[in-house]
Design a protein around this motif. Sequence first.
Motif: not given
Length: 369
Positions: A56-57, A157, A151, A51, A46, A59
């Motif tokens: 994960h938009h 991602n 990330d 993001s 994660t 979040n």
Amino acid sequence: MASPNPNDAVMKIKAMLEEGQPRYTDECCIYRVPHEIRKHNEEAYTPKVVSIGPFHHGNQNLLNMEGHKRLLCRKFIERSETKNLESFVSCVEKLEANVRGCYSDEIKLSKEELVMVILVDCCFILELLLRYHFKQWSLLSRRLHSYVDYDLLLLENQVPFFDLDKLYKLAFPTALNGGGHNSHPSLLNLALYFLPACIIPDTNDEQILNNVDRVVHFTDLSRKCLLASSHLFQPSASGRSRGAKVTHIFSATEFNEAGVKFEINKNDKDVDLLIRKGIIENWLGDSNAVAKMFNGLGVNLIYEDFNVQYSHIFEDLNAFCAHPWNKKVATLKRDYCNTPWKTAASIAGIFLLILTIIQTIFSILQVVH
């Protein structure tokens, strides 16, 4: 009351079946991490601060970076040769259907929403890469930079590499074609410059460029860089390659009968030894934590073939087990030397046998003379 028409059920089932779609398409390259793998360490898969893409938009834990993403997106468009927002939006709109097909899960965002997400995220990444390359201030703290770097390598991602490439070429058509002092490197070169040193150790970019096939996203690029840079994946002197197949391996019982020792190794101080030798740098502060990390690397991973180094170990084990002398020695140790008393008794018995043989020989010699 009228009885149900069987044709109605047929029509409903037919309509339902026609709605069936393949789980993955040929274009699909960005996947959710399976639950069986994710459950062992949720945080490892994660993003921590930013993001990228639709998975994960929105979040709540990542919203603080949205303003910064939009800022760098604007800076990229201002940096570009065209400086025309409409042309960038039009480019992403044309690619929207292809982009949507790259994701394993159904994307709930509308076309307009997905275009906005992809445009901002791609332009943010491109501006970030250019700032890396030209050593410009990136407006991020050093600590935050580290989180962003990693990330951008997470599987969930990602944005498709072709989308980044289209926008990059749209932004700098002249600079990418030998535009003098304003010339820009290729997107692949920019991405390689961005990758952490741990991804491509001791390997120059030219070697990687010559060995990397079509890249689909940053995670794929990091994987291909590791494959291209590691000597473990090159053919060995004996001609055996990475995909060496193990056709047979003896059972644990057979190994035991041949004298192979089995031991439980939870830590057995291996990590401490490797740290003292300078092979491992322990930033976790706890040797048991390091051992646990290494022991958990293979959880829920499925291998189609074995690394050539493992195949060598299997071959050596098989050869050891197949040698008849090793089995005899192991049997002797197991049956007659498995305790101190049995060992002592066996030695005494052998010594007595030798004395008996010597006495017999002397007796025969006396009779002959």
